[in-house]
Design an enzyme around this catalytic site. Sequence first.
Site, short mmCIF file in Angstrom:
data_model
loop_
_atom_site.label_atom_id
_atom_site.label_comp_id
_atom_site.label_asym_id
_atom_site.label_seq_id
_atom_site.Cartn_x
_atom_site.Cartn_y
_atom_site.Cartn_z
N LYS A 181 -8.56 -8.20 -0.40
CA LYS A 181 -8.83 -7.61 0.90
C LYS A 181 -10.29 -7.84 1.28
O LYS A 181 -10.64 -8.96 1.60
CB LYS A 181 -8.37 -6.15 0.89
CG LYS A 181 -6.83 -6.14 0.89
CD LYS A 181 -6.16 -4.83 0.70
CE LYS A 181 -4.65 -5.07 0.74
NZ LYS A 181 -3.86 -3.99 0.15
N HIS B 263 -8.65 -0.36 -0.29
CA HIS B 263 -9.35 -0.38 1.00
C HIS B 263 -10.74 0.25 0.94
O HIS B 263 -11.39 0.42 1.97
CB HIS B 263 -8.49 0.29 2.07
CG HIS B 263 -7.17 -0.40 2.23
ND1 HIS B 263 -7.00 -1.52 3.01
CD2 HIS B 263 -5.97 -0.18 1.62
CE1 HIS B 263 -5.74 -1.94 2.91
NE2 HIS B 263 -5.11 -1.14 2.07
N SER C 102 -4.02 3.27 3.14
CA SER C 102 -3.88 1.94 3.73
C SER C 102 -3.36 1.95 5.15
O SER C 102 -3.69 1.06 5.94
CB SER C 102 -2.98 1.07 2.85
OG SER C 102 -1.68 1.60 2.81
C1 LIG Z 1 -2.62 -4.11 -0.61
C2 LIG Z 1 -2.51 -2.91 -1.49
C3 LIG Z 1 -2.11 -3.06 -2.82
C4 LIG Z 1 -1.64 -4.36 -3.38
O1 LIG Z 1 -2.70 -5.22 -3.64
P1 LIG Z 1 -2.42 -6.80 -3.66
O2 LIG Z 1 -3.56 -7.37 -4.41
O3 LIG Z 1 -2.34 -7.23 -2.24
O4 LIG Z 1 -1.11 -6.98 -4.37
C5 LIG Z 1 -2.12 -1.93 -3.62
N1 LIG Z 1 -2.48 -0.72 -3.12
C6 LIG Z 1 -2.83 -0.57 -1.84
C7 LIG Z 1 -3.23 0.78 -1.36
C8 LIG Z 1 -2.86 -1.64 -0.98
O5 LIG Z 1 -3.19 -1.48 0.30
#
Ligand SMILES: *Cc1c(COP(=O)(O)O)cnc(C)c1O
Length: 381
Positions: free
Chosen positions: A226, A195, A167
Site C-alpha cells: 500500500k 493503512h 480500511s
Molecule cells: C489490504 C489489506 C490486507 C492484505 O494485505 P495484502 O498485502 O494486500 O494482501 C490486510 N489487512 C488489511 C486491513 C488490508 O487493508
Amino acid sequence: MRAAGLYRQLRSVQGDQGPTLRLDGREVINFSSNNYLGLANHPALAAAAKSAIDRYGCGSGASRLISGNMTLHEELEAKLARFKNTEAALVFNSGFQANIGLLATLAGEGDAILSDALNHASIIDGCRLSKAKTSVYAHCDLDSLETALRQAAAARRRLIVTETIFSMDGDEAPLGEIVELAEKYDAMVMVDEAHGTGVFGANGAGVVAKLGLASRVAIQMGTLGKALGGFGAYVAGSRGLCDLLINRCRSFIFTTSLPPAVMAMALAAIELVQSEPQRRAALQRNCQRLKQGLRGLGFELGESESPILPLIVGDAARCMVLSAALLERGVFAQGIRPPTVPVGTSRLRITSMATHSNDQIHRALNVFEEVKRQWLPTTTS
Ligand SMILES: *Cc1c(COP(=O)(O)O)cnc(C)c1O
C-alpha cells in the site's frame, strides 16, 4: 448478484499507478488507490528492482526454509525491525497470507480471539482457521471489548486483534486504551497496520509508533503493497515470535519466497518514507483539502482522520450508479459493497494521494458537485 447490485467486474488499467490512471482506455483522476505516498511508480523503487534483478536474478526458487532465503530477505527484515522499533521482523508474501497464518499459529482450541467487528476479511478468515473461540466486539467499542475479555477469562490465552486504521472507514482504533485493557485482562495484542504504515508516526512507521506503543503490542503486521508502493507483507515483534512463525506458520513455510526485486523495492521504499517526510505532509494537505471540499458540498464523511474517506450511500446499486456517474466525468472513486462492508452501508471509498495536484482535487470537487445535483438529491444536508 446482478439484481442486488452486487455483481463484480474487473477494470483494466493501462499504464502505471499514478494520481491519474488510464482506465479502460480513458484518463481519470485516481481516488481509489492505496498508493498513498505515490511510491508505486517512483523511479527509486524501479531502479532498486532493476539492480536487484541484475545482481540476484528473478525468482527465489524455493520457500524460505529450503533455498529461498536470500540476502535481500534478511536485509529487509533487519530494516523493518529498525523501522518498527522491534527486536525482529519476518517477511510474508502478502498481508492476506500473513493474517491467516499468524492467527492460526498464535491461537488454537481453548484460546479466545477478540476481533473488532470491522476487521479485514483476512483477519476473519484467520480467526476461522485458528479454531479458537472468536468473540467479535462492536467496532472500536471499549465496553464491548471489556465484556468480551471478561467472558474469555477461562480461556487458555486471549488475543485481541484490530486494524489501526480501518480500511473501509478510515477511522483509528483506540489503541492506547485497547493496550491497557489487554494488560488488565492478560491478553496479547495484534495490530494490522495495512493503512497506518508509511502514513502515520514521526518517521512513517505507523500508528503504533505514533503512540509509542511498540513495546506493548506483541504483534505488528502490515503490508508492503500500500503506502510502501510494492508488494508483500511483514510481521514485526520479538525474536521469539518470529522463530515461532518460522517453525509453525503454514502460510510462511509452504510457499515460494518473494523474489529479490520485490525485497529491493521495499528497502528503497522504507528509505524514502524515512528520509522524505514531505510526502506525508503533502498527503495530509491533500486529505484536508478533499475532506473540507466534500463536507462543503454537504457530504457526510464519518470520523476519518486518515487518507480514507467513506462517503456512505447505503444501497449497493445506488452506490454503483454514483460511482459510474463520477467515472463518466473523469473521477475514479470505487463503490464498495457487501460483503466488503456491512449491508446498507455501501459507500464510495475515496482515497487521497501525496501526488494529487491542487488542480486535480479542484476538478474532482467540481465533478462531485455536478454529480450530487444530478444523482443524489437526498444526501444534501
Ligand atoms: C489490504 C489489506 C490486507 C492484505 O494485505 P495484502 O498485502 O494486500 O494482501 C490486510 N489487512 C488489511 C486491513 C488490508 O487493508
